[in-house]
Write a protein that holds these residues in place. Structure first.
Motif, PDB file in Angstrom:
ATOM      1  N   TYR A 110       1.405   9.364   1.917  1.00  0.00           N
ATOM      2  CA  TYR A 110       1.691   8.748   0.562  1.00  0.00           C
ATOM      3  C   TYR A 110       1.403   7.242   0.577  1.00  0.00           C
ATOM      4  CZ  TYR A 110       4.544   8.207  -3.745  1.00  0.00           C
ATOM      5  OH  TYR A 110       4.882   7.751  -4.732  1.00  0.00           O
ATOM      6  N   PHE A 111       0.197   6.891   0.275  1.00  0.00           N
ATOM      7  CA  PHE A 111      -0.157   5.563   0.133  1.00  0.00           C
ATOM      8  C   PHE A 111      -1.263   5.225  -0.916  1.00  0.00           C
ATOM      9  CE2 PHE A 111      -3.084   7.415   3.501  1.00  0.00           C
ATOM     10  CZ  PHE A 111      -4.180   7.096   3.141  1.00  0.00           C
ATOM     11  N   VAL A 154      -5.205  -0.092   0.120  1.00  0.00           N
ATOM     12  CA  VAL A 154      -5.619   0.050   1.430  1.00  0.00           C
ATOM     13  C   VAL A 154      -6.991  -0.757   1.731  1.00  0.00           C
ATOM     14  CG1 VAL A 154      -6.021   1.028   3.842  1.00  0.00           C
ATOM     15  CG2 VAL A 154      -4.124   1.733   2.486  1.00  0.00           C
ATOM     16  N   HIS A 165       6.999   2.736   4.282  1.00  0.00           N
ATOM     17  CA  HIS A 165       6.767   2.036   5.738  1.00  0.00           C
ATOM     18  C   HIS A 165       7.955   2.107   6.772  1.00  0.00           C
ATOM     19  CE1 HIS A 165       9.316  -0.928   3.724  1.00  0.00           C
ATOM     20  NE2 HIS A 165       8.509  -0.691   2.564  1.00  0.00           N
ATOM     21  N   CYS A 200       0.586  -1.376   0.167  1.00  0.00           N
ATOM     22  CA  CYS A 200       0.072   0.047  -0.005  1.00  0.00           C
ATOM     23  C   CYS A 200       0.805   1.398   0.034  1.00  0.00           C
ATOM     24  CB  CYS A 200      -0.871   0.019   1.357  1.00  0.00           C
ATOM     25  SG  CYS A 200      -2.154  -1.578   1.547  1.00  0.00           S
ATOM     26  N   THR A 201       2.105   1.239   0.415  1.00  0.00           N
ATOM     27  CA  THR A 201       2.925   2.345   0.417  1.00  0.00           C
ATOM     28  C   THR A 201       4.327   1.902   0.515  1.00  0.00           C
ATOM     29  OG1 THR A 201       3.640   4.500   1.795  1.00  0.00           O
ATOM     30  CG2 THR A 201       2.787   2.300   3.083  1.00  0.00           C
ATOM     31  N   ILE A 206      -1.641   6.740   7.562  1.00  0.00           N
ATOM     32  CA  ILE A 206      -0.963   5.301   7.918  1.00  0.00           C
ATOM     33  C   ILE A 206      -0.066   6.114   8.918  1.00  0.00           C
ATOM     34  CG2 ILE A 206       0.448   3.439   7.661  1.00  0.00           C
ATOM     35  CD1 ILE A 206      -0.815   3.209   4.896  1.00  0.00           C
TER      36      ILE A 206
END
Length: 168
Positions: free
Chosen positions: A120-121, A126, A66, A62-63, A141
């Protein structure tokens, strides 16, 4: 430490130790979010705690931001539970979720845990990967973990109040 010291101390951490965060500490962070005010006290927030290896690997779909944190909270809101302003139909979801997330990040800092707000995802990723219903909208997130890193010099740079505050 007082609130002003805590607010000044908190910064966006991007280097985390792989030390797991105990469940009792996670619950303290969640309780801080639960204490956050929301419009009309509707409490539309929905939070997904991502702390297992499988969950953290899923989060990477998703991103890319992390930073190998050992814990993440996906902060969302339920569109069906938001308060709506009558004259223009603006709903409170983003604002409510943001207040909740801010409470959580400050609580984490108070507990000695570093965090970063990730915007930023890929929202659709998600939704799919974490099986969100259509009514639930992801906002942020929050990645968290214990960190030995110091804030970057950029964190210490602040605009003066005169640059963005006006009095009437």
């Amino acid at each position: 430490m007082n609130f002003q010291e805590l607010a000044a101390k908190r910064y966006s951490a991007r280097n985390f130790r792989q030390t797991p965060i105990p469940k009792a500490v996670i619950e303290q962070i969640l309780m801080a979010g639960n204490a956050a005010p929301t419009a009309h006290n509707n409490q539309p927030q929905k939070i997904i705690v991502v702390h297992t290896l499988e969950g953290l690997e899923t989060l990477k779909k998703c991103t890319e931001c992390h930073y190998h944190a050992p814990l993440a909270f996906i902060v969302c809101y339920d569109k069906e539970k938001c308060w709506e302003r009558a004259y223009d139909h603006k709903h409170s979801g983003d604002i409510d979720a943001s207040i909740v997330a801010t409470h959580m990040m400050l609580a984490a800092a108070d507990l000695g845990i570093g965090s970063t707000w990730i915007m930023y995802f890929i929202p659709e990723a998600v939704r799919v990967e974490f099986e969100l219903p259509d009514s639930v909208e992801p906002v942020a997130i929050l990645i968290m973990g214990y960190t030995d890193a110091q804030p970057s010099i950029d964190h210490l740079k602040r605009r003066s109040l005169e640059e963005y505050v006006s009095y009437r």
